[in-house]
Scaffold this active site. Structure first.
Site, PDB file in Angstrom:
ATOM      1  N   HIS A 107      70.592  19.440  35.696  1.00 16.96           N
ATOM      2  CA  HIS A 107      69.212  19.929  35.694  1.00 16.96           C
ATOM      3  C   HIS A 107      68.298  18.761  35.354  1.00 16.96           C
ATOM      4  O   HIS A 107      68.642  17.909  34.526  1.00 16.96           O
ATOM      5  CB  HIS A 107      69.062  21.035  34.639  1.00 16.96           C
ATOM      6  CG  HIS A 107      67.668  21.161  34.085  1.00 16.96           C
ATOM      7  ND1 HIS A 107      67.278  20.532  32.916  1.00 16.96           N
ATOM      8  CD2 HIS A 107      66.584  21.836  34.543  1.00 16.96           C
ATOM      9  CE1 HIS A 107      66.000  20.815  32.684  1.00 16.96           C
ATOM     10  NE2 HIS A 107      65.563  21.589  33.642  1.00 16.96           N
ATOM     11  N   ASN A 109      63.835  18.023  34.982  1.00 14.64           N
ATOM     12  CA  ASN A 109      62.490  18.569  35.072  1.00 14.64           C
ATOM     13  C   ASN A 109      61.513  17.566  34.484  1.00 14.64           C
ATOM     14  O   ASN A 109      61.778  16.979  33.435  1.00 14.64           O
ATOM     15  CB  ASN A 109      62.414  19.897  34.289  1.00 14.64           C
ATOM     16  CG  ASN A 109      60.998  20.432  34.185  1.00 14.64           C
ATOM     17  OD1 ASN A 109      60.262  20.081  33.274  1.00 14.64           O
ATOM     18  ND2 ASN A 109      60.644  21.290  35.107  1.00 14.64           N
ATOM     19  N   ARG A 111      57.100  17.485  33.981  1.00 16.87           N
ATOM     20  CA  ARG A 111      55.972  18.393  34.154  1.00 16.87           C
ATOM     21  C   ARG A 111      54.781  17.947  33.314  1.00 16.87           C
ATOM     22  O   ARG A 111      54.925  17.196  32.341  1.00 16.87           O
ATOM     23  CB  ARG A 111      56.377  19.806  33.733  1.00 16.87           C
ATOM     24  CG  ARG A 111      56.831  19.887  32.288  1.00 16.87           C
ATOM     25  CD  ARG A 111      57.495  21.206  31.941  1.00 16.87           C
ATOM     26  NE  ARG A 111      57.926  21.227  30.539  1.00 16.87           N
ATOM     27  CZ  ARG A 111      59.083  20.762  30.110  1.00 16.87           C
ATOM     28  NH1 ARG A 111      59.931  20.223  30.953  1.00 16.87           N
ATOM     29  NH2 ARG A 111      59.391  20.802  28.822  1.00 16.87           N
ATOM     30  N   HIS A 149      74.268   9.008  29.990  1.00 16.59           N
ATOM     31  CA  HIS A 149      73.451   8.717  28.804  1.00 16.59           C
ATOM     32  C   HIS A 149      72.923   7.288  28.816  1.00 16.59           C
ATOM     33  O   HIS A 149      71.787   7.043  28.391  1.00 16.59           O
ATOM     34  CB  HIS A 149      74.262   8.991  27.539  1.00 16.59           C
ATOM     35  CG  HIS A 149      74.292  10.436  27.158  1.00 16.59           C
ATOM     36  ND1 HIS A 149      73.372  11.005  26.316  1.00 16.59           N
ATOM     37  CD2 HIS A 149      75.121  11.445  27.534  1.00 16.59           C
ATOM     38  CE1 HIS A 149      73.628  12.292  26.160  1.00 16.59           C
ATOM     39  NE2 HIS A 149      74.688  12.588  26.897  1.00 16.59           N
TER      40      HIS A 149
END
Length: 303
Positions: A107, A109, A111, A149
């Protein structure tokens, strides 16, 4: 504080969506579908997706730029003084569910929110950025986790020598299923409510996270793509996908915001895996590759 530049953020996010989809299409060997939509209250978005692919059983890379008259509770939980303001939000959000269980789900994201000043008030527009990425493997390869990472750390170190440690800890705490007492996967980075450095610096750090995604994830896909698997691995993948569903529907702020703000349900729930299953009171047999996953579902240092 530098001036809020909504147009620049929108241009960046559209380019990010296109760039990521291009890389995914290269691996998949097929084009993503494009679904453009509008929202009655204001704004809209572009959903890029593939279902039933050879590599990705479901993949969605979504751009949205939406507006509203009253900031939803999920967006103002940490800023109660902004409740009730007009707002706009834009971002790129993606979830990739590979077919091969040896490739992790992921995932990402990035924003930005803007709570605009009420007319005839002495308020000022307030912005904040958020985002991150995390990895949810079914079978853990430590070198893959360290790579994921390390790419995130390198991207953040260019802006702050403390950001990676802070955002890794935030990710470990955020993507945690309290009722299961386990993390969703092996973590990554997560941040929210970022605005103190000013608009330009906050935007630059957010871009660093978005731009790092393909370098963090695609080498893992290509390395594990040809690993053989059978019904046992697919069955375990479906079982662990159930945990992903539980987190997204119970805890995820992005899902809550989308539904509370009257967002487009099909796009919001595109993050769900196409198939998942639950087994009553089941745990993997000790000493199996499936049981090994449980040893990784707690925060740990990877680099």
């Amino acid at each position: 504080m530098s001036e809020i530049n909504v147009a620049a953020v929108r241009e960046y996010l559209l380019g990010l969506q296109l760039g990521i989809v291009t890389q995914l299409e290269r691996v998949e060997g097929a084009a993503f579908l494009t679904d453009q939509w509008t929202r009655a209250e204001g704004g809209g978005g572009i959903s890029r997706l593939i279902e039933g692919g050879n590599v990705f059983e479901r993949a969605g890379v979504l751009f949205s730029h939406v507006k509203g008259t009253t900031l939803p509770p999920s967006a103002s939980a940490h800023r109660p003084e902004l409740a009730g303001r007009p707002w706009e939000a834009m971002g790129v959000s993606m979830v990739l569910h590979p077919r091969n269980p040896y490739i992790p789900t992921t995932h990402m994201n990035v924003r930005m929110f803007v709570a605009t000043a009420l007319p005839e008030s002495d308020q000022k527009d307030v912005f904040w950025f958020g985002g991150g990425m995390d990895l949810t493997p079914y079978y853990v390869f430590e070198e893959d986790a360290r790579h994921f990472h390390q790419v995130n750390k390198d991207a953040l170190d260019a802006h702050s020598k403390t950001a990676y440690a802070e955002y890794k800890k935030w990710c470990d705490e955020y993507f945690y299923l309290r009722h299961r007492k386990e993390t969703r996967g092996i973590g990554g980075v997560f941040f929210d409510d970022l605005n103190l450095p000013g608009f330009d610096a906050s935007f630059a750090l957010t871009r660093a996270v978005g731009d790092a995604f393909t370098a963090a994830y695609m080498p893992i896909v290509e390395k594990r793509l040809s690993t053989p698997y059978g019904e046992r691995e697919r069955g375990f993948q479906g079982y662990r996908r159930g945990r992903y569903v539980e987190f997204n529907l119970v805890f995820d702020r992005g899902t809550l915001f989308g539904l509370q703000s009257g967002g487009r349900t099909e796009s919001i729930l595109l993050s769900m895996p196409p198939m998942a299953n639950w087994r009553y009171n089941w745990t993997p047999e000790a000493g199996t590759p499936e049981s090994e996953l449980t040893t990784y579902l707690t925060p740990r240092d990877w680099i």
